[in-house]
Write a protein that holds these residues in place. Structure first.
Motif, short mmCIF file in Angstrom:
data_model
loop_
_atom_site.label_atom_id
_atom_site.label_comp_id
_atom_site.label_asym_id
_atom_site.label_seq_id
_atom_site.Cartn_x
_atom_site.Cartn_y
_atom_site.Cartn_z
N GLY A 17 5.11 5.13 -4.55
CA GLY A 17 5.96 4.64 -5.63
C GLY A 17 7.30 4.15 -5.12
O GLY A 17 7.39 3.52 -4.05
N PRO A 18 8.38 4.44 -5.83
CA PRO A 18 9.71 3.95 -5.43
C PRO A 18 10.14 4.47 -4.06
O PRO A 18 10.79 3.75 -3.31
CB PRO A 18 10.64 4.50 -6.52
N LEU A 19 9.76 5.69 -3.73
CA LEU A 19 10.12 6.24 -2.43
C LEU A 19 9.52 5.40 -1.30
O LEU A 19 10.21 5.05 -0.35
CB LEU A 19 9.66 7.69 -2.32
N GLY A 20 8.25 5.04 -1.41
CA GLY A 20 7.61 4.22 -0.39
C GLY A 20 8.16 2.81 -0.34
O GLY A 20 8.32 2.23 0.74
N TYR A 21 8.48 2.27 -1.50
CA TYR A 21 9.04 0.91 -1.56
C TYR A 21 10.36 0.83 -0.82
O TYR A 21 10.56 -0.01 0.05
CB TYR A 21 9.22 0.51 -3.04
N PHE B 145 0.82 -1.21 0.00
CA PHE B 145 0.00 0.00 0.00
C PHE B 145 0.86 1.26 0.00
O PHE B 145 0.60 2.21 -0.75
CB PHE B 145 -0.94 -0.01 1.21
N ILE B 146 1.91 1.25 0.81
CA ILE B 146 2.82 2.41 0.84
C ILE B 146 3.53 2.55 -0.50
O ILE B 146 3.71 3.67 -1.01
CB ILE B 146 3.81 2.28 2.01
N SER B 147 3.89 1.43 -1.11
CA SER B 147 4.52 1.47 -2.43
C SER B 147 3.55 1.98 -3.49
O SER B 147 3.95 2.70 -4.40
CB SER B 147 5.02 0.09 -2.83
N LEU B 148 2.29 1.62 -3.36
CA LEU B 148 1.30 2.09 -4.32
C LEU B 148 1.08 3.59 -4.18
O LEU B 148 0.97 4.30 -5.18
CB LEU B 148 -0.02 1.35 -4.12
N CYS B 149 1.07 4.09 -2.96
CA CYS B 149 0.84 5.52 -2.74
C CYS B 149 2.06 6.36 -3.08
O CYS B 149 1.93 7.42 -3.68
CB CYS B 149 0.44 5.77 -1.30
#
Length: 67
Positions: A50-54, A44-48
């Motif tokens: 993107g690469p920064l959340g991943y 979910f954090i990656s979806l919101c």
């Protein structure tokens, strides 16, 4: 529709695809020790974000304990 609209649409669709790819990568990661809640919160954090959340969430994972 002029070139600016086409460029903007292309950039937004590319950004959406990038976020979806990082979400997919988080869900299908090889960290077998992660429970489903942590895996889906990472997705979910990656979806919101993107690469920064991943990479932000991956930095928070205790990787030395996952061996």
């Amino acid at each position: 529709m002029n070139n600016t609209d086409l460029t903007l649409a292309l950039m937004l669709s590319s950004l959406l695809i990038l976020h979806l790819l990082f979400c997919y990568r988080a869900i299908t990661s090889s960290f077998s020790e992660l429970n489903s809640f942590r895996r889906y919160s990472w997705a979910f954090i990656s979806l919101c974000l993107g690469p920064l959340g991943y990479y932000l969430y991956q930095g928070l994972l205790p990787l030395e304990q996952l061996d």
